[in-house]
Design a protein around this motif. Structure first.
Motif, PDB file in Angstrom:
ATOM      1  N   VAL A 173       5.218  -0.625  -0.606  1.00  0.00           N
ATOM      2  CA  VAL A 173       4.189  -0.225  -1.578  1.00  0.00           C
ATOM      3  C   VAL A 173       4.308  -1.047  -2.858  1.00  0.00           C
ATOM      4  CG1 VAL A 173       3.368   1.671  -3.023  1.00  0.00           C
ATOM      5  CG2 VAL A 173       3.977   2.101  -0.633  1.00  0.00           C
ATOM      6  N   ALA A 174       5.555  -1.274  -3.320  1.00  0.00           N
ATOM      7  CA  ALA A 174       5.744  -2.076  -4.536  1.00  0.00           C
ATOM      8  C   ALA A 174       5.243  -3.497  -4.341  1.00  0.00           C
ATOM      9  CB  ALA A 174       7.220  -2.058  -4.937  1.00  0.00           C
ATOM     10  N   LEU A 175       5.543  -4.075  -3.175  1.00  0.00           N
ATOM     11  CA  LEU A 175       5.069  -5.429  -2.907  1.00  0.00           C
ATOM     12  C   LEU A 175       3.539  -5.485  -2.888  1.00  0.00           C
ATOM     13  CD1 LEU A 175       7.578  -6.575  -0.135  1.00  0.00           C
ATOM     14  CD2 LEU A 175       7.444  -7.378  -2.494  1.00  0.00           C
ATOM     15  N   LEU A 176       2.929  -4.468  -2.302  1.00  0.00           N
ATOM     16  CA  LEU A 176       1.462  -4.442  -2.287  1.00  0.00           C
ATOM     17  C   LEU A 176       0.895  -4.316  -3.699  1.00  0.00           C
ATOM     18  CD1 LEU A 176       0.773  -2.148   0.802  1.00  0.00           C
ATOM     19  CD2 LEU A 176       0.390  -4.608   0.632  1.00  0.00           C
ATOM     20  N   LEU A 177       1.550  -3.470  -4.524  1.00  0.00           N
ATOM     21  CA  LEU A 177       1.061  -3.294  -5.894  1.00  0.00           C
ATOM     22  C   LEU A 177       1.264  -4.545  -6.735  1.00  0.00           C
ATOM     23  CD1 LEU A 177       2.254   0.352  -6.661  1.00  0.00           C
ATOM     24  CD2 LEU A 177      -0.051  -0.432  -6.069  1.00  0.00           C
ATOM     25  N   VAL A 178       2.312  -5.304  -6.455  1.00  0.00           N
ATOM     26  CA  VAL A 178       2.559  -6.533  -7.213  1.00  0.00           C
ATOM     27  C   VAL A 178       1.694  -7.674  -6.704  1.00  0.00           C
ATOM     28  CG1 VAL A 178       4.279  -8.289  -7.761  1.00  0.00           C
ATOM     29  CG2 VAL A 178       4.886  -5.874  -7.895  1.00  0.00           C
TER      30      VAL A 178
END
Length: 493
Positions: A173-178
């Motif tokens: 999720v963090a990678l997608l948000l970044v």
């Protein structure tokens, strides 16, 4: 949405990408969690099965042998360490009343790992896999199963920590948000650039179309080479321009023919009225009617002259037959023709300035001067004065016509010489075709000169024209300010 098309396309592309990434990201996160949970469920099921077999084979762990609690715990831990995952796995063996017998794992305390409801369900039903929290409040995936050892019912709980699953999902999720916003920015810029490249032919067509005016109807738009929508647009616009040009040419021919046809009867009417006015035996009322009719005939004649000149300009047939003439004489003739109109409004016409000899087409320039003075008289209040002055700036011979009318706003002044433009700032509307000033500009420009207006609302207007100095320019003796008949006015400079 008042945004350029390329900006809207970029916004739409980014929005579509955001929706796609959101849907794909949600699918990936859900599928990742499901796959990881499935893998953990399989490990828990396998560990629970192996540990159950080990306990059944070693009855000392259910209290049937005479070993101490320490030996039971040690045997249970040894089997659990050999079977279960070395990190994150816990296990507990409960009796039918829910009392913990033995346990494995630092997170397992003295309290049962499962609730009484789950334990009761395991005692009466098949093994179940569920998510629970205990100890350090981490979430675990647990398998709860029933064991029967020599008639005794036991409940075995084997659990695997969900921390690795949660960490993996959070990282995704963090990678997608970044990465998502970065992808949106790159996509937006790329979409804007692509839209700009795709719409550049349309912008070129728009620029070319803006340069095509009423005097350039024979121009056509460049047709792009690719056989796409822009090519069809250019072809369609060119076909429309051809139809417009044909229609305008037909109207111009009709206007020119009608103007020429009207010119002769107007001349005959004027001559007949002049002859009638020579009759002595005529009542004052009849004579006034004839004079009024003569003024209207003159007005119609000027309008016809404007229309004919306009048609000649449009067709490129405005020919100038120049000859040296006295600018002051042209002004006097124009003032003399308009004197009846000025007298009717009690407007005084005053001409002053030096006499200058200029190289012009006398009838054309006469029409210009007549139009300027006629406009000044139209918009002058009763009892005011219209001043006409000749002057020179060493390079040009100039004429200025000043009235005391309502003036013109700056927004109107820049369009005042356009065809059919009627200034909204003028308080009176004395009529007219809206061609007079446009014809003045065409004729003056054809002579190589210029024309302009200076005006302040409420304080009158000054229309000026400037013609190039003739090489044999000869200033004559200054003339005193005079009315049309050469009589020196009193009180006006």
């Amino acid at each position: 949405m008042n945004l350029p098309i390329r900006v809207r396309l970029a916004v739409w592309f980014v929005t579509l990408l955001a929706l796609t990434v959101a849907a794909l990201g949600a699918f990936l996160v859900i599928q990742l969690r499901a796959d990881l949970l499935g893998a953990i469920d399989e490990e828990v099921r396998f560990g629970s099965q192996e540990l159950s077999e080990s306990i059944i084979e070693d009855p000392s762990q259910n209290g049937e042998v005479h070993e101490g609690p320490g030996d039971q715990m040690r045997d249970f831990k040894d089997d659990a360490e050999a079977i279960l995952s070395p990190s994150g796995s816990v296990a507990q063996l409960l009796d039918s009343s829910g009392r913990p017998l033995v346990a494995y794992g630092a997170a397992v305390g003295a309290r049962p790992m499962v609730s009484d409801r789950v334990r009761a369900a395991a005692l009466t039903g098949p093994a179940q896999t569920l998510t629970l929290s205990f100890g350090d409040q981490d979430r675990y995936r647990a398998r709860v199963s029933l064991l029967r050892i020599k008639g005794e019912e036991r409940v075995l709980v084997v659990a695997e920590s969900l921390r690795p699953v949660d960490n993996a999902v959070r990282r995704v999720v963090a990678l997608l948000l970044v990465a998502g916003p970065s992808a949106f920015v790159v996509t937006g810029l790329a979409a804007y650039w692509l839209a700009y490249r795709a719409l550049r032919p349309v912008e070129q067509i728009t620029t070319d179309a803006q340069e095509i005016g009423i005097d350039r109807l024979d121009d056509r738009l460049a047709v792009p080479r690719p056989n796409d929508e822009t090519r069809r647009l250019a072809i369609t616009l060119n076909a429309m321009l051809a139809r417009i040009e044909q229609g305008v040419l037909e109207k111009r021919r009709l206007l020119a023919d009608a103007s020429h046809e009207l010119r002769t009867p107007l001349a005959i009417m004027r001559n007949e009225i002049d002859v009638a006015l020579l009759v002595d035996e005529m009542s004052p009322a009849a004579r006034e009617v004839l004079r009024s009719s003569r003024e209207e005939v003159d007005r119609m004649t000027r309008t016809i002259d404007n229309l004919i000149t306009s048609a000649q300009v449009d067709e490129g047939r405005l020919e100038l037959l120049t000859t040296p003439v006295d600018m002051r004489q042209l002004l006097d003739d124009a003032v003399r023709a308009l004197r009846p109109l000025a007298d009717a409004k009690n407007v005084r016409l005053v001409v002053h300035g030096d006499r200058w000899e200029v190289q012009v087409d006398p009838p054309r320039l006469q029409l210009v001067l007549t139009n300027l003075i006629d406009n000044a008289v139209k918009y002058s209040p009763h009892g005011t004065t219209v001043r006409i002055e000749t002057w020179s700036n060493d390079e040009e011979i100039c004429v200025s016509v000043t009235d005391e009318g309502p003036g013109i706003f700056a927004a109107d002044a820049q369009h005042l010489f356009d065809r059919f433009y009627r200034a909204g700032s003028l308080t009176a509307d004395p009529g007219g075709s809206g061609l007079g000033l446009a014809i003045c500009r065409e004729v003056v420009v054809a002579h190589g000169g210029r024309i302009w207006v200076d005006s302040t609302p409420g304080q009158g207007s000054t229309f000026s024209l400037a013609l190039p100095s003739w090489r044999s320019l000869q200033p004559q003796a200054p003339a005193a300010p005079a009315d049309i008949d050469g009589v020196r006015p009193s009180g006006d400079g």
